[in-house]
Design a protein around this motif. Sequence first.
Motif, PDB file in Angstrom:
ATOM      1  N   VAL A 169       0.846  -1.194   0.000  1.00  0.00           N
ATOM      2  CA  VAL A 169       0.000   0.000   0.000  1.00  0.00           C
ATOM      3  C   VAL A 169       0.879   1.241   0.000  1.00  0.00           C
ATOM      4  O   VAL A 169       0.642   2.198  -0.752  1.00  0.00           O
ATOM      5  N   GLN A 170       1.928   1.230   0.828  1.00  0.00           N
ATOM      6  CA  GLN A 170       2.859   2.353   0.911  1.00  0.00           C
ATOM      7  C   GLN A 170       3.496   2.638  -0.458  1.00  0.00           C
ATOM      8  O   GLN A 170       3.568   3.788  -0.901  1.00  0.00           O
ATOM      9  N   LYS A 171       3.929   1.587  -1.140  1.00  0.00           N
ATOM     10  CA  LYS A 171       4.560   1.750  -2.456  1.00  0.00           C
ATOM     11  C   LYS A 171       3.560   2.259  -3.495  1.00  0.00           C
ATOM     12  O   LYS A 171       3.894   3.107  -4.331  1.00  0.00           O
ATOM     13  N   ARG A 172       2.339   1.743  -3.453  1.00  0.00           N
ATOM     14  CA  ARG A 172       1.331   2.176  -4.425  1.00  0.00           C
ATOM     15  C   ARG A 172       0.921   3.633  -4.196  1.00  0.00           C
ATOM     16  O   ARG A 172       0.656   4.366  -5.159  1.00  0.00           O
ATOM     17  N   LEU A 173       0.850   4.047  -2.931  1.00  0.00           N
ATOM     18  CA  LEU A 173       0.538   5.452  -2.646  1.00  0.00           C
ATOM     19  C   LEU A 173       1.588   6.366  -3.257  1.00  0.00           C
ATOM     20  O   LEU A 173       1.264   7.421  -3.821  1.00  0.00           O
ATOM     21  N   ALA A 174       2.833   5.964  -3.145  1.00  0.00           N
ATOM     22  CA  ALA A 174       3.924   6.768  -3.706  1.00  0.00           C
ATOM     23  C   ALA A 174       3.888   6.737  -5.230  1.00  0.00           C
ATOM     24  O   ALA A 174       4.044   7.788  -5.881  1.00  0.00           O
ATOM     25  N   ALA A 175       3.663   5.568  -5.809  1.00  0.00           N
ATOM     26  CA  ALA A 175       3.718   5.423  -7.264  1.00  0.00           C
ATOM     27  C   ALA A 175       2.505   6.043  -7.952  1.00  0.00           C
ATOM     28  O   ALA A 175       2.650   6.735  -8.968  1.00  0.00           O
ATOM     29  N   GLU A 176       1.310   5.814  -7.405  1.00  0.00           N
ATOM     30  CA  GLU A 176       0.091   6.234  -8.103  1.00  0.00           C
ATOM     31  C   GLU A 176      -0.421   7.611  -7.679  1.00  0.00           C
ATOM     32  O   GLU A 176      -1.055   8.305  -8.469  1.00  0.00           O
ATOM     33  N   PHE A 177      -0.162   8.007  -6.424  1.00  0.00           N
ATOM     34  CA  PHE A 177      -0.685   9.289  -5.936  1.00  0.00           C
ATOM     35  C   PHE A 177       0.427  10.279  -5.584  1.00  0.00           C
ATOM     36  O   PHE A 177       0.139  11.343  -5.059  1.00  0.00           O
ATOM     37  N   ASN A 178       1.672   9.879  -5.812  1.00  0.00           N
ATOM     38  CA  ASN A 178       2.815  10.723  -5.477  1.00  0.00           C
ATOM     39  C   ASN A 178       2.754  11.176  -4.010  1.00  0.00           C
ATOM     40  O   ASN A 178       3.040  12.322  -3.687  1.00  0.00           O
ATOM     41  N   LEU A 179       2.337  10.231  -3.151  1.00  0.00           N
ATOM     42  CA  LEU A 179       2.186  10.510  -1.729  1.00  0.00           C
ATOM     43  C   LEU A 179       3.186   9.651  -0.958  1.00  0.00           C
ATOM     44  O   LEU A 179       3.063   8.428  -0.913  1.00  0.00           O
ATOM     45  N   SER A 180       4.186  10.290  -0.381  1.00  0.00           N
ATOM     46  CA  SER A 180       5.238   9.568   0.332  1.00  0.00           C
ATOM     47  C   SER A 180       4.896   9.507   1.817  1.00  0.00           C
ATOM     48  O   SER A 180       4.888  10.533   2.505  1.00  0.00           O
ATOM     49  N   LEU A 181       4.592   8.295   2.295  1.00  0.00           N
ATOM     50  CA  LEU A 181       4.260   8.085   3.704  1.00  0.00           C
ATOM     51  C   LEU A 181       5.252   7.114   4.324  1.00  0.00           C
ATOM     52  O   LEU A 181       5.752   6.211   3.652  1.00  0.00           O
ATOM     53  N   THR A 182       5.472   7.291   5.618  1.00  0.00           N
ATOM     54  CA  THR A 182       6.284   6.296   6.328  1.00  0.00           C
ATOM     55  C   THR A 182       5.433   5.047   6.510  1.00  0.00           C
ATOM     56  O   THR A 182       4.197   5.069   6.341  1.00  0.00           O
TER      57      THR A 182
END
Length: 162
Positions: free
Chosen positions: A26-39
Amino acid sequence: MSASLTAEQKSQVAQWVAEGASLSEVQKRLAAEFNLSLTYMDTRFLVDDLDLALKEKPAPVSADLSKSTPPPSPENVPSPFPGPEDVAPGAGKVRVAVDKVVRPGAVVSGNVTFSDGQTADWYLDQAGRLGLVPKTKGYKPSAPDVQEFQYVLQDELARMGY
């Protein structure tokens, strides 16, 4: 944290979790698809805020168990103890007995009579260390007797199921 996601993005995260995605996925998909970097922890909080339950993936199981390698048999495993071929020539007869009541602090214990007639108590502790307590203070058995003692002890313990 969930306030920064749109309703569509929240729905997408819910779909990923429903499909069995792990937190790291989920963390990787948030970064890849929504450009949202979360810990990782922020991702965990997001999933909790959305009241989503992660699915635990079962451990992979081999489909064909008949092809699995059987464990090594005792005959094929080398012994850490010396065998009869390792005992020096001229070694005397060593006799080993195992106690019916184990000495305190030991896993197994007993006594040994060496080829020269001297006796000692022996024990095997929880760490697998072998201890020898001679009856005569200062007595040290000969090296061949010690080797034979180890071999006879191993054989006796194996016979008893240890």
